[in-house]
Write a protein that holds these residues in place. Structure first.
Motif, PDB file in Angstrom:
ATOM      1  N   SER A 126     -22.517 -82.095 -72.297  1.00 49.83           N
ATOM      2  CA  SER A 126     -21.872 -83.376 -72.004  1.00 49.83           C
ATOM      3  C   SER A 126     -22.424 -84.060 -70.757  1.00 49.83           C
ATOM      4  O   SER A 126     -22.683 -83.418 -69.735  1.00 49.83           O
ATOM      5  CB  SER A 126     -20.368 -83.158 -71.827  1.00 49.83           C
ATOM      6  N   LYS A 127     -22.568 -85.367 -70.859  1.00 52.67           N
ATOM      7  CA  LYS A 127     -22.898 -86.196 -69.702  1.00 52.67           C
ATOM      8  C   LYS A 127     -21.623 -86.645 -68.991  1.00 52.67           C
ATOM      9  O   LYS A 127     -21.605 -86.819 -67.776  1.00 52.67           O
ATOM     10  CB  LYS A 127     -23.690 -87.419 -70.168  1.00 52.67           C
ATOM     11  N   PHE A 128     -20.547 -86.795 -69.740  1.00 48.84           N
ATOM     12  CA  PHE A 128     -19.312 -87.393 -69.236  1.00 48.84           C
ATOM     13  C   PHE A 128     -18.708 -86.604 -68.083  1.00 48.84           C
ATOM     14  O   PHE A 128     -18.159 -87.171 -67.140  1.00 48.84           O
ATOM     15  CB  PHE A 128     -18.302 -87.510 -70.378  1.00 48.84           C
ATOM     16  N   ASN A 129     -18.799 -85.276 -68.126  1.00 43.63           N
ATOM     17  CA  ASN A 129     -18.124 -84.468 -67.110  1.00 43.63           C
ATOM     18  C   ASN A 129     -19.057 -83.961 -66.019  1.00 43.63           C
ATOM     19  O   ASN A 129     -18.659 -83.151 -65.178  1.00 43.63           O
ATOM     20  CB  ASN A 129     -17.385 -83.284 -67.761  1.00 43.63           C
ATOM     21  N   GLN A 130     -20.306 -84.423 -66.006  1.00 40.35           N
ATOM     22  CA  GLN A 130     -21.202 -84.029 -64.912  1.00 40.35           C
ATOM     23  C   GLN A 130     -20.831 -84.789 -63.638  1.00 40.35           C
ATOM     24  O   GLN A 130     -20.468 -85.959 -63.684  1.00 40.35           O
ATOM     25  CB  GLN A 130     -22.655 -84.321 -65.279  1.00 40.35           C
ATOM     26  N   THR A 183     -21.144 -72.745 -69.802  1.00 40.17           N
ATOM     27  CA  THR A 183     -20.051 -72.477 -70.740  1.00 40.17           C
ATOM     28  C   THR A 183     -20.173 -73.374 -71.971  1.00 40.17           C
ATOM     29  O   THR A 183     -19.838 -72.959 -73.083  1.00 40.17           O
ATOM     30  CB  THR A 183     -18.678 -72.680 -70.077  1.00 40.17           C
ATOM     31  N   GLU A 184     -20.677 -74.598 -71.772  1.00 40.48           N
ATOM     32  CA  GLU A 184     -20.877 -75.500 -72.908  1.00 40.48           C
ATOM     33  C   GLU A 184     -21.935 -74.940 -73.855  1.00 40.48           C
ATOM     34  O   GLU A 184     -21.785 -74.983 -75.083  1.00 40.48           O
ATOM     35  CB  GLU A 184     -21.264 -76.884 -72.406  1.00 40.48           C
ATOM     36  N   GLY A 210     -22.919 -88.346 -82.646  1.00 40.65           N
ATOM     37  CA  GLY A 210     -21.595 -87.931 -82.188  1.00 40.65           C
ATOM     38  C   GLY A 210     -21.536 -87.731 -80.690  1.00 40.65           C
ATOM     39  O   GLY A 210     -20.482 -87.905 -80.076  1.00 40.65           O
ATOM     40  N   ASN A 211     -22.679 -87.372 -80.084  1.00 37.87           N
ATOM     41  CA  ASN A 211     -22.718 -87.170 -78.638  1.00 37.87           C
ATOM     42  C   ASN A 211     -22.417 -88.457 -77.869  1.00 37.87           C
ATOM     43  O   ASN A 211     -21.959 -88.413 -76.722  1.00 37.87           O
ATOM     44  CB  ASN A 211     -24.075 -86.626 -78.214  1.00 37.87           C
ATOM     45  N   LEU A 212     -22.663 -89.614 -78.489  1.00 39.07           N
ATOM     46  CA  LEU A 212     -22.340 -90.885 -77.829  1.00 39.07           C
ATOM     47  C   LEU A 212     -20.840 -91.014 -77.604  1.00 39.07           C
ATOM     48  O   LEU A 212     -20.397 -91.567 -76.597  1.00 39.07           O
ATOM     49  CB  LEU A 212     -22.848 -92.065 -78.660  1.00 39.07           C
ATOM     50  N   VAL A 219     -21.167 -81.448 -76.374  1.00 39.50           N
ATOM     51  CA  VAL A 219     -20.351 -80.244 -76.208  1.00 39.50           C
ATOM     52  C   VAL A 219     -19.789 -80.253 -74.796  1.00 39.50           C
ATOM     53  O   VAL A 219     -20.526 -80.278 -73.817  1.00 39.50           O
ATOM     54  CB  VAL A 219     -21.139 -78.945 -76.524  1.00 39.50           C
ATOM     55  N   GLY A 220     -18.461 -80.289 -74.703  1.00 38.30           N
ATOM     56  CA  GLY A 220     -17.776 -80.361 -73.421  1.00 38.30           C
ATOM     57  C   GLY A 220     -17.305 -79.006 -72.947  1.00 38.30           C
ATOM     58  O   GLY A 220     -17.683 -77.960 -73.486  1.00 38.30           O
TER      59      GLY A 220
END
Length: 632
Positions: free
Chosen positions: A317-321, A335-336, A214-216, A262-263
């Motif tokens: 999350s990797k997406f928001n780094q 916070t995540e 799901g993390n993908l 987790v975002g």
């Protein structure tokens, strides 16, 4: 004193929902309640500004206890999670030393990533030397084509230690669909492989063998309901195929684990984990798994309730780094991590804050581990179980998310997860969501502190950015693949591209704030404009204010400004903007008005082209200025 406290609220009459609404409507002074106060989520449902006890009275799970089916409140009675650290294994002796050291510093779960050419019995023995598989959660991953071989060697090693198999726990993770999602490469033999993984790991009942990634979806920019809906559909298809091929439902279910991202949507993420457990429990329960051993956790019809427990490993999350202001990544991951722990996950990996610009350092890894240890040892998060229970807000989020995720699950399940993957339906849906988020970031409807809002004005990253990560930071290359794949770009990458271009050009444009007139408005607009242009890495020259336009233009030229931004009030722009433009229009400077005054059309008629305001697309506007300034 205690009796007085008990009577503290008895002197206050109860306030009804209608009375609250009347007060809110009065305070809104005619503004539309739905538009002003109700939030429409990306998940497709509305969130109200307040909730009350009456809003949860019809929710069936609110009377459940932790550890009780359908596990909304967690699969266990206490909030104990495994602090996991990922280790990229190149040198097996060095990895063993690192792992042993970590176990002495609070880590109790290890994730070993092993390359296919290094999978040998000797290497695995060297890696696990001195590490007790019955005391530490051990997790192993490799390229999907070699997962079976890795599983066989690990199982043989653990069995050779003559330990109680029920005391050994962990995973040898095989995700049959990761190749399609990440690279667009099909895996037509996946059904046979998942059966083989189950059979090989059967001697270790507490070792999970099938990973649902799901993390993908999270790392590709998916919305929460998509991560859940697609993950549940993937899990159900795998579970169904295993049962069709003769694996008992309880055995199959207990071999599946879920990796969830987790975002930073704090409360929504807490609700997500509660929702995921609930829905998966209902899916597994529909297969009526029967306990194959003596178990007290059974339904009246002998259905095994343990099999319905979802095992969740959460990964920040990797997406928001972000590349710029990377220390803010620590705030995001903290916070995540809180969301994941309050949401009662089984294990957690926190990403190092510096992985966006370098191979993570020992400092980055140490901080990532310590973030969890602080929550455990100093904030005592492990001492409270499901603290979100009974929260009117989170309970309602749980129900609303469940409804949206279940709807998507049914739609995907009807098509079949694998067939939907091959048709590109899932990839298209996630990538469309990612595009919407990129657009929202450009318009500042989604905020990344340090990137598109409140940037560190004087920060540079080209000199810190490792060469092998440069392409990733300025946008992924387009590659041809047999099937569609998920987006690989981080959310901040369009802004990274913009700002890195400024740095690499060798020319840092100067933006001069010509502040004049109304004090409050000129200060507010100069601050807004400074944040706006700093997102592209420009030098900001702010000022306290000028008495005349002529004085301001002269000062700007003394500073050799490239852009002059007029900062004043809307009422004053009608007079001040034409005066300033007349002095600037024949020079090299670009003239900009901060705001969107009513007289904008009149100003445009006089030749003024550039305005920046809260409705501006920050990214596209700054791209335009880069082009005007000759920055590629």
């Amino acid at each position: 004193m205690s009796k007085q406290r008990e009577k503290l609220f008895t002197d206050f009459p109860p306030v009804s929902t209608e009375e609250w609404m009347e007060k809110i409507i009065t305070d809104l002074k005619g503004a539309d309640f739905q538009k002003k106060m109700v939030w429409r989520t990306n998940e497709g449902f509305n969130v109200n500004p307040f909730y009350r006890a009456e809003d949860i009275k019809d929710l069936k799970w609110t009377d459940n206890l932790p550890g009780q089916f359908p596990y909304v409140r967690g699969t266990k009675k206490e909030n104990v999670w495994y602090v996991r650290r990922e280790i990229e294994v190149d040198d097996f002796h060095a990895a063993n030393e690192e792992a042993t050291s970590l176990l002495n510093r609070g880590v109790n779960s290890l994730g070993f990533h092993i390359h296919r050419e290094n999978i040998t019995s000797k290497n695995i023995a060297d890696l696990l030397n001195g590490i007790a598989p019955d005391k530490v959660e051990l997790n192993f991953t490799t390229e999907k084509g070699n997962a079976v071989e890795l599983a066989r060697i690990v199982v043989d090693y653990v069995q050779g230690l003559n330990l109680d198999p029920m005391a050994c726990f962990g995973s040898i993770e095989y995700n049959p669909f990761s190749g399609i999602l990440q690279e667009g490469n099909d895996n037509p033999d996946w059904e046979d492989k998942i059966v083989e993984m189950i059979k090989i790991t059967a001697p270790l009942p507490r070792y999970r063998a099938i990973s649902i990634g799901g993390n993908l979806f999270t790392d590709a920019g998916a919305y929460l309901y998509q991560e859940m809906g697609f993950s549940l559909s993937q899990g159900n298809e795998i579970l169904n195929k295993l049962i069709e091929k003769g694996i008992k439902p309880d055995v199959a279910a207990k071999k599946i684990k879920f990796d969830f991202g987790v975002g930073s949507n704090y409360f929504m993420e807490i609700a997500k984990f509660r929702t995921a457990r609930w829905l998966w429990a209902e899916i597994v329960n529909a297969y009526h798994p029967v306990c194959t051993h003596d178990c007290s956790n059974r339904a009246e019809d002998d259905t095994c309730r343990c099999a319905a427990k979802m095992n969740i490993h959460a990964i920040t999350s990797k997406f928001n780094q972000t590349l710029y202001d990377p220390y803010v990544n620590m705030l995001r991951t903290q916070t995540e991590a809180m969301s994941a722990i309050i949401g009662m996950v089984d294990s957690l990996s926190v990403r190092p804050f510096d992985e966006t610009f370098e191979v993570p350092t020992e400092f980055g890894y140490r901080i990532a581990v310590n973030q969890q240890l602080l929550l455990k040892e100093e904030s005592h998060f492990d001492k409270i179980t499901d603290p979100s229970a009974g929260s009117y807000y989170i309970e309602n989020l749980t129900g609303a998310l469940a409804e949206q995720a279940w709807k998507l699950f049914l739609e995907t399940d009807e098509k079949g997860f694998y067939e939907a993957l091959k048709a590109g339906i899932i990839q298209d849906a996630v990538n469309t969501s990612a595009e919407a988020r990129f657009k929202a970031l450009s318009n500042r409807k989604e905020i990344l502190v340090g990137t598109n809002q409140y940037p560190n004005f004087n920060e540079t990253m080209v000199d810190k950015l490792q060469a092998n990560l440069l392409d990733e930071c300025i946008g992924s290359k387009v590659e041809v693949a047999p099937l569609k794949k998920l987006n690989k770009s981080r959310l901040a990458e369009p802004f990274n591209d913009l700002r890195l271009a400024t740095e690499k050009s060798g020319k840092r444009p100067k933006v001069f704030m010509l502040t004049i007139g109304n004090l409050a408005m000129r200060l507010a607009r100069s601050q807004f404009s400074g944040n706006f242009f700093a997102c592209a890495g420009y030098e900001i020259i702010d000022n306290l204010g000028f008495d005349t336009v002529e004085e301001g233009v002269k000062a700007a030229r003394e500073k050799d400004a490239d852009i002059i931004v007029l900062c004043s009030s809307d009422d004053e722009y009608a007079t001040l903007a034409p005066l300033a433009f007349d002095q600037v229009k024949n020079g090299k400077e670009i003239f900009v008005v901060a705001g969107a005054p009513e007289c904008m059309d009149d100003l445009k008629a006089k030749g003024i082209e550039h305005f920046i305001h809260i409705r501006s697309n920050v990214l596209e506007t700054l791209k335009t200025f880069n082009s005007l300034l000759g920055i590629a």
